[in-house]
Enzyme design. Structure first.
Site, PDB file in Angstrom:
ATOM      1  N   HIS A   1       0.998  -1.263  -0.132  1.00 55.69           N
ATOM      2  CA  HIS A   1       0.029   0.083  -0.023  1.00 55.69           C
ATOM      3  C   HIS A   1       0.727   1.421   0.043  1.00 55.69           C
ATOM      4  O   HIS A   1       0.842   2.071  -0.898  1.00 55.69           O
ATOM      5  CB  HIS A   1      -0.959   0.141   1.186  1.00 55.69           C
ATOM      6  N   GLU A   2       1.678   1.387   0.767  1.00 55.42           N
ATOM      7  CA  GLU A   2       2.535   2.487   1.057  1.00 55.42           C
ATOM      8  C   GLU A   2       3.507   2.782  -0.298  1.00 55.42           C
ATOM      9  O   GLU A   2       3.808   3.749  -0.723  1.00 55.42           O
ATOM     10  CB  GLU A   2       3.448   2.345   2.331  1.00 55.42           C
TER      11      GLU A   2
END
Ligand SMILES: [Zn+2]
Length: 677
Positions: free
Chosen positions: A465-466
């Site tokens: 995600h990051e």
């Protein structure tokens, strides 16, 4: 006094900050000089006798504040990732000064007059699409800061912005102090039920806090959550849960309750001053969703099926709990524990069996290789560059032609001076106004360090995600800094991050990178099948837990006069009204809801994850429908979104990628919330 590195050109590789030479005492003089320089640059723009042009006003504005940007990026990144008393004191001192500075510029009448004139003639200036949007965004930003208000209202807007900056800073510091101070110390007899990797992480946490030979559970998610999942000691689970959910409410110096009341009251006033009924109406006016009704419509569409699924999950939990001899109702500190038992029974899937296949370094490599296959970028580690902590690793990013794209900084481990959660940020944004400037991007996680570090499936998703946010910054190809990468609307910014998560759980990825930490063997096909089959398991719980927080955020910021609220009662009554299952518990209680109160970015905006999930589920379905998750033509179209920054309307970008408007079906499907599931 030694030379201040902020006043020099950095000769470091890629212009990375010379972390080894920067100390806390450099920040105050650097901030002061940077604000003065910025003021002087604005004064040159506003004092110009020439009529406003795009170049002498908008582009000049884009060029201004460079030193301030550089100092702020270094300061706020260090304060988030590796803070200490000195940096915290500077944050408290400078948060209001910086807010004051920004408001002073936003409310500068001569500047606004020039921008307004340009805005009025924008269609006739012969501008490119990105330039047209840039004028519109600058104009809107100033209007939303109060540029059209009467002078006493402007002063009030400035005072509110300054006070909010103080409150946001204190809020975040209070949570950090609570997390740093609290711990549950365990002896060997208290470890019942904990698998080896959880014991090892607890032993490491104890060692880190000077208690070698014992075991600790802290308030970090990566420590509390596994403990709640595995500990068969119901009394200790309860202590851990109660402390975890009470973060920010411990009375005394670090109590956040009074801050929240003041924050929501000031925000509501901000909205009213600008002519809106409440803060949510003001905030959402500049979002994809546009209105609170649109947000509520989406959230309630998912709420009822999610509650129904959580109810069915609860029934299963209860039957396991009865068999194990629990004769009391399931409590929030029981959910994860019994859910794990149900998961083991139904899917024959044991977190402890899965985790040895998720080695941090392998999953990082998986993220890099996915980026290479989709977007043609490669990552090469550099050990010859300055870092601010020995655990931080740095990678140079290049494209297929071998040209420099940017720098990626990875800061993965939990430590006492680090804000909780996971986030992506930048030390420098990509732009191309006066020659190419390459981005320097940082990803922060809070994994418990091990030898090697093993991740849960959720941790691996967070990593991706990051990294998706990171790619949004790295792949940016824009001319103007203020349109760079993630400078998009808040309910769109989670699209590039969330769609990237799908490649982590793609069977192609898991077969190659989920390898046993001791034997190096790939994850057995049969375990992989069980793992993927269990993906919708407990999604009723996860969805309800998230939506409870998102609905509460919206409700709180729709209040026209929140200063009169008893917040604890408000929360209780609201949760009763929406029928929040008491066994689930909120993902974020108000007193430690940093998304909402440690800054204003996600206020009335926590829904953004679900809003973007409509897009990411629908968007990834384009790949699975075609049968190739690395389909080059689709990947190229997706890359356009990652590169566009804020140069286009987000829905137009999405339609160009998908060929149609998004549908909600794929989201309901991926959370197992369709009627037949
Ligand atoms: Zn995100």
């Amino acid at each position: 006094m030694t030379e201040n590195p902020f006043f020099e050109t950095w000769g470091t590789p890629f212009g990375l900050p010379p972390f080894d030479r920067i100390s806390p005492e450099h920040f105050a003089p650097a901030f002061d000089r940077a604000m003065d320089e910025h003021d002087a640059e604005i004064a040159v723009i506003t004092a110009s006798p020439a009529a406003p042009t795009f170049a002498n006003t908008i582009e000049a504005l884009e060029r201004s504040g460079r030193l301030l940007d550089r100092v702020s990026r270094v300061f706020f990144n260090l304060d988030g990732s590796n803070t200490n008393d000195a940096l915290e004191a500077i944050a408290r001192d400078y948060a209001p000064k910086l807010a004051q500075h920004q408001t002073r510029i936003a409310l500068n009448e001569r500047l606004f007059k020039r921008i307004s004139e340009l805005h009025a003639q924008r269609e006739t200036l012969g501008l490119a699409v990105d330039q047209l949007r840039l004028i519109e965004r600058h104009h809107l930003r100033l209007v939303r800061s109060g540029a059209l208000l009467r002078s006493e209202q402007k002063s009030r807007m400035a005072a509110i912005a300054e006070r909010l900056a103080v409150l946001h800073t204190l809020f975040g510091q209070n949570v950090l102090h609570d997390e740093r101070d609290w711990q549950l110390t365990l002896d060997e007899v208290d470890l019942d039920g904990l698998p080896d990797f959880t014991r090892a992480a607890a032993a490491q946490a104890a060692k880190d806090r000077g208690l070698a030979g014992r075991w600790l559970v802290t308030l970090a998610r990566s420590s509390a959550e596994p403990f709640l999942t595995f500990s068969s000691r119901r009394d200790l689970r309860r202590s851990s849960w109660e402390a975890w959910t009470a973060r920010g409410t411990h009375q005394g110096a670090n109590d956040n309750a009074p801050l929240i009341r003041e924050i929501v009251a000031l925000r509501a006033e901000q909205g009213r001053l600008l002519g809106y009924a409440n803060f949510a109406a003001y905030r959402l006016d500049d979002s994809m969703a546009k209105t609170a009704d649109a947000v509520e419509h989406l959230l309630t569409q998912v709420w009822e099926p999610a509650k129904a699924k959580a109810g069915a999950e609860l029934a299963e939990l209860e039957s396991v709990a009865r068999r194990e001899g629990l004769n009391e109702p399931i409590e929030p500190w029981d959910w994860r524990y019994y859910a794990e038992k149900v998961r083991q029974a139904q899917y024959d899937l044991d977190e402890a069996e899965v985790k040895p296949y998720f080695v941090l370094d392998n999953m990082v490599q998986a993220a890099f290789d996915t980026a290479r296959r989709l977007f043609g970028v490669t990552f090469t580690e550099r050990s010859d560059v300055p870092v601010y902590h020995p655990d931080v690793r740095v990678w140079e990013v290049r494209d297929n032609a071998g040209d420099h794209v940017g720098v990626f900084v990875h800061d993965n481990f939990l430590r006492p001076g680090k804000r909780s959660g996971a986030w992506s940020s930048r030390y420098r944004d990509q732009e191309d106004l006066d020659g190419a400037i390459a981005p320097i991007v940082v990803n922060n996680n809070n994994f418990a360090k091990g030898a090697p570090t093993l991740l849960s499936f959720d941790d691996a998703e967070t990593l991706f995600h990051e990294f998706g946010h990171g790619l949004h910054s790295l792949l940016s190809r824009v001319r103007y800094r203020s349109q760079s990468g993630t400078a998009v609307r808040r309910d769109f910014v989670e699209f590039p991050s969330q769609i990237f998560e799908h490649w982590m759980s793609a069977p192609e990825t898991l077969r190659s990178y989920a390898r046993h930490y001791q034997t190096g063997e790939p994850i057995p096909e049969e375990l992989l099948r069980r793992l993927l089959a269990a993906r919708t398991f407990n999604q009723g719980f996860a969805t309800v837990e998230y939506l409870g927080s998102a609905l509460l955020d919206l409700e709180l910021h729709c209040e026209p006069s929140p200063q009169k609220l008893d917040l604890a009662r408000f929360e209780r009554e609201f949760l009763d009204r929406i029928g929040m299952p008491r066994e689930v518990g909120l993902r974020h209680r108000q007193a430690h809801f940093q998304h909402l109160f440690a800054g204003g970015g996600y206020a009335a905006g926590y829904y953004a994850y679900l809003w973007a999930e409509v897009l990411d589920a629908d968007g990834f379905a384009a790949f699975t429908e075609g049968g190739d998750v690395f389909d080059p033509e689709l990947a190229a179209r997706l890359k356009t979104i990652y590169s566009a920054g804020d140069t286009c309307d987000p829905m137009e970008l999405y339609r160009a990628f998908r060929g149609r408007d998004p549908k909600i079906d794929a989201l309901l499907e991926q959370r197992g919330l369709t009627a037949d599931k």
